[in-house]
Structure formats: C-alpha cells, structure tokens
Design an enzyme around this catalytic site. Structure first.
Site, PDB file in Angstrom:
ATOM      1  CD  GLU A  71      70.012  -0.069  31.870  1.00 33.05           C
ATOM      2  OE1 GLU A  71      69.153  -0.780  32.006  1.00 33.05           O
ATOM      3  OE2 GLU A  71      71.168  -0.329  31.556  1.00 33.05           O
ATOM      4  CD  GLU A 117      73.760  -0.586  34.874  1.00 38.68           C
ATOM      5  OE1 GLU A 117      73.797  -1.535  34.274  1.00 38.68           O
ATOM      6  OE2 GLU A 117      72.935  -0.388  35.553  1.00 38.68           O
TER       7      GLU A 117
HETATM    8  C1  BG6 Z   1      71.604  -2.917  33.083  1.00 38.96           C
HETATM    9  C2  BG6 Z   1      70.454  -2.911  34.366  1.00 38.96           C
HETATM   10  O1  BG6 Z   1      70.689  -2.970  32.259  1.00 38.96           O
HETATM   11  O2  BG6 Z   1      72.086  -3.891  32.843  1.00 38.96           O
HETATM   12  C3  BG6 Z   1      70.956  -3.810  35.412  1.00 38.96           C
HETATM   13  O3  BG6 Z   1      70.574  -1.344  34.956  1.00 38.96           O
HETATM   14  C4  BG6 Z   1      71.280  -5.066  34.958  1.00 38.96           C
HETATM   15  O4  BG6 Z   1      70.093  -3.823  36.432  1.00 38.96           O
HETATM   16  C5  BG6 Z   1      72.653  -4.863  33.842  1.00 38.96           C
HETATM   17  O5  BG6 Z   1      71.703  -6.126  35.730  1.00 38.96           O
HETATM   18  C6  BG6 Z   1      73.010  -6.070  33.235  1.00 38.96           C
HETATM   19  O6  BG6 Z   1      72.147  -6.856  32.619  1.00 38.96           O
HETATM   20  P1  BG6 Z   1      71.815  -8.329  33.079  1.00 38.96           P
HETATM   21  O7  BG6 Z   1      70.267  -8.781  32.218  1.00 38.96           O
HETATM   22  O8  BG6 Z   1      72.826  -9.162  32.564  1.00 38.96           O
HETATM   23  O9  BG6 Z   1      71.567  -8.291  34.583  1.00 38.96           O
END
Ligand code: BG6
Length: 480
Positions: free
Chosen positions: A185, A379
């Site tokens: 990211e 993701e």
């Molecule tokens: C992304 C990241 O922003 O989202 C992860 O690459 C992160 O590291 C994921 O865990 C979800 O965000 P969060 O804050 O709910 O863990």
C-alpha cells in the site's frame, strides 16, 4: 449455494493474505530487531497516533499494550497454520518478510542467518502442500533504527540499505519464491507516513516536501528491486501494491466531479503511474508546483524508473470513497483514513468501512483501462466481531456474504476483459489489525483465541467461512 458459472481462469491464485508484523510475534526471537509495528500500541489510540504528527517511536508499557509483539504466534505455529491453509485448498499464500529479521537494524552489512532460515522453513512448508508464496518485501515493517538514526525514507541512504536487503532475500529464496511485491500500500504514505514512509511529520513542519521526497526514494528503491529480481530470478513476477478505493463524485456538480477526479489521481494513481509507467505523471508536476515541492533526484534516477516498471499491480480493495469539494464534519465517512463523505447507497462495517462489491469491479476496470498489466487482488475482506457459540462453532455468514459479492464482482470484471492473476483475501487467519491494533477486528476463515485484553489460548478454530471458501477454491469460483 450460489452458482455463477466458471469465469476464473485455470491456475487462478486463490488464497489468503497476511503480514509478518501482524501475525508472527516472536518479536525478539532469532535476533530480530525492532520495527515500526513493534512500537505501535494496541487499541484505538493507534489510529490517532498514526494520523497526528510528532510520534517518538518509543515503547511505553506503562501506558499501552503492544499486541504485535506476540501477534498470533505464527513464528512458532506456522506448520499448524499452513496445514489449515492447505486444507482450504490455498493455491497461494501472501505473506511478508520482516526486514528486521534479515537486517535487525537495517544498516548491517551482512544478513542475519537465523532470520533467513526462518523464512526458508516457512517456504518449504508451503511448497510441501503446493502453495505458492506471494511475498511482500516491505509491509509496514521498517527497522526502527532506520527511523531514528536516518529519518526513514526521507533519507536517500535508506535506498542502499533496502538494496542490500532485497539482494539478500532474492539470492536466498530464488528457488522458492516467484511472486513478489515491493511496498505494501505504497500510497498509504500520503495519509499515514509513519507506517508507509517510516517517519512522523514534526509538529510544525510542512508535510509536502518530506513526503514526496520519501516517495521518490521508495520509487527508486522499488525499481532497484524490480531490476534485481528480474536478474536474480528470471522466471519471477514482481508487482507494486497500492490501496485502491475508487473515488465517486457525491453528485453531478462538476466541481465535485473534478474534485473526485483529482483525489482519484493523487491517491489511487500517482504511485502506480510511476511504478507501472515508469514516469511521474503530468498532473503531479502541477501539484508539486502548487505545493512548493522540489524533488532532489540523482543522475540516472529517472532512467532507472523508466527501465524497470513492475510486472503487475497488486492492490487492496476494501471500500470505495465518495467525495465532495466542500464537506461538513457531519457528512464525513467514519471509518476510513482515506476520508470522503458518506455514500447514501452503501452500508458500512462495524468500523465504518463502506461495503461496495460493485466498487471492486469498477476498480478492476479502471486499473485495466489505465495500465493494461495483469492485476492481483491481494487484499479484500470484512473486519467484523465474531462470536463463538456454546458448541464452539463460529457462524460468520456476514463474512461469507461480503466475500461472495466481491468474488462475483471479480468474475464480472474478468468477463469485462480484465486480466486477473489471483485473489488473496485479507487476514485469512485472524491477526492484529493494522490501523487499530485490535484482535477483535477479525477477518479470518480461521479463528484465533486471542483478545484485546491480551487473554486467550491462541487456539485455532475453523469458522463457517472456512468450509465455504474451501468449496469456492475447490470449484474454482464456480460455486459461491
Ligand atoms: C491494509 C493493510 O490496509 O488493510 C493491512 O495492508 C491491514 O496491513 C488491512 O491489516 C486491514 O486493515 P485493518 O486496519 O482493519 O487491519
């Protein structure tokens, strides 16, 4: 059961995604050094620390807890966890290497053998089950020493340390890892420089110059990594990784449409433009002028960027963003560091992240239209509270609904003509949340008995979604 017809190509990389700092634990084991996630406290305080200037990168146990120190203890339990991924039928597992396991302080000359050996064991275990590792080189895990002594990515010297790190891991794992990504990211540095760029803005400082200088250093580092990867592992693919949240205009007022376009270009496209097309886009030059940004570059930098674009775009997709040029606090969307206003057509998760499967199809199409390179959804997922029933079951139908709709949207995008390599849903096993340092914000198919107050046995349990995803993979996305 919902049958949509088989749109997913053969060899599609179904799997799950994680990051070292959010799951490994063992934060001092195997000579590992401290990284940024190790000094970030757990709980809601984390989000404000990430967004406000002046963080000192110190651990203060009298005030805070540090959930990343233990994570979910993947460091010791990786065999059990990988066996569960294999049981679900994973074709790919996205993980990151903690820079501080390989170079504990970041500036050593030689890598740490114990760190290298750990990932060797993990990759062997994955290959035992035919699971392809997809490795992020830097996922919010910069060595704290590089932050404190060098000022993080503001400092050009960090490029040299990064080069040493990537050469060490490419040479060590050249026969074991074919899919790589440089910076997780990378565009998050625009809003959270601590995690993405390895520094906190000083209280009175103008944020523009240091932010974009740091980006330039990361782009150079990324190109060095792409070049080295192609040389050392010729049959590899190395991508960039961006947050993609398509920006919608709140209404048809041209001012709002233009504002949405500008936000989209700055947040979603700027980094990918440089990493995929190999040059700074025209719009950013105007932005630099208007914000008094003068990049310091060295001879050869621009050629290096041009000659070493990434092979694919990995991206995270959780939500879309709706924008208005002038907005009130009341209109602001809640749970999203990216900002924007509430979209009246969308519902939000318990953390206020607006749920928008169609936005994933839109994102895939936008990325395809602009870049024409393979895409990889690395993701996506729903952070939610889970409840363990008396009989031990976890009936996470809300998660299944969320994932089903997003997978359908990917199928549609493939039919639209998008070249999609794979899908690794986020947090396939519960882990520490990045933005809030919570365990209670769960994404997994596998439940981990660990809680925000630090209690829990770390026992793993299969959720209902575990069996559902197993069937999705088993039918190559045909049965959802
Ligand atoms: C992304 C990241 O922003 O989202 C992860 O690459 C992160 O590291 C994921 O865990 C979800 O965000 P969060 O804050 O709910 O863990």
């Amino acid at each position: 059961m919902n049958t949509v017809g088989n749109k997913f190509p053969e060899g599609f990389l179904w799997g799950g995604a994680t990051a070292a700092n959010q799951m490994e634990g063992g934060f001092h084991e195997g000579n590992k050094g401290l990284n940024i996630a190790d000094v970030l406290p757990g709980g809601k305080e984390r989000l404000s620390i990430l967004q406000e200037p002046g963080f000192n990168f110190e651990i203060d146990k009298s005030k805070y807890s540090y959930p990343n120190h233990e994570g979910i203890d993947f460091y010791h339990r990786y065999k059990e966890d990988i066996a569960l991924f294999a049981e679900m039928g994973f074709k790919a597992f996205r993980m990151s290497i903690a820079w501080t396991r390989i170079f504990p302080n970041g500036d050593e000359l030689e890598p740490n053998e114990a760190g290298l050996a750990f990932y060797d064991r993990v990759f062997d275990e994955l290959h035992k089950y035919g699971i392809e590792p997809v490795v992020t080189i830097s996922h919010y895990e910069m060595p704290v020493n590089l932050v404190k002594e060098y000022g993080g990515w503001r400092n050009r010297q960090v490029v040299t340390f990064f080069e040493r790190y990537v050469n060490a891991i490419f040479n060590s794992y050249k026969n074991k890892v074919k899919y790589w990504m440089t910076f997780n990211e990378i565009n998050s540095g625009l809003v959270m420089p601590i995690m993405g760029l390895g520094f906190s803005i000083h209280k009175e400082e103008d944020r523009y110059q240091p932010t974009f200088q740091a980006f330039h250093h990361q782009f150079v580092a990324s190109s060095i990594a792409v070049k080295a990867c192609h040389e050392i592992i010729p049959d590899s693919k190395i991508g960039c990784m961006v947050i993609f949240a398509p920006v919608y205009a709140f209404d048809s007022n041209p001012e709002n449409v233009m504002f949405a376009l500008q936000e989209e270009r700055l947040f979603n496209n700027f980094c990918a433009d440089v990493q995929v097309r190999g040059e700074y886009p025209a719009f950013i030059k105007r932005y630099f002028k208007e914000h008094g940004i003068e990049l310091e570059t060295q001879d050869g930098d621009l050629e290096l960027l041009k000659e070493n674009p990434v092979d694919y775009i990995g991206f995270s997709y959780y939500m879309s963003r709706t924008e208005k040029k002038v907005k009130t606090e009341l209109e602001a969307s809640q749970g999203n560091i990216i900002g924007g206003v509430k979209n009246p057509f969308l519902k939000a998760s318990d953390w206020g992240w607006e749920i928008d499967p169609e936005g994933l199809r839109i994102s895939l199409n936008k990325l395809h239209d602009r870049y024409q390179v393979p895409l990889f959804v690395v993701e996506n997922g729903l952070g939610a509270y889970d409840n363990v029933e008396e009989d031990g079951s976890i009936n996470d139908d809300y998660r299944i609904d969320y994932l089903r709709e997003h997978i359908k949207a990917m199928g549609e995008a493939i039919e639209d003509g998008v070249e999609l390599m794979g899908y690794t849903s986020w947090g396939c096993i519960d882990l520490v949340s990045a933005s809030t340092g919570e365990f209670s914000k769960r994404y997994g198919f596998i439940y981990v008995d660990k809680h925000d107050d630090g209690s829990g046995t770390l026992e793993r349990k299969r959720k209902k979604s575990f069996y559902w995803y197993q069937n999705v993979i088993g039918t190559n996305g045909e049965q959802l």
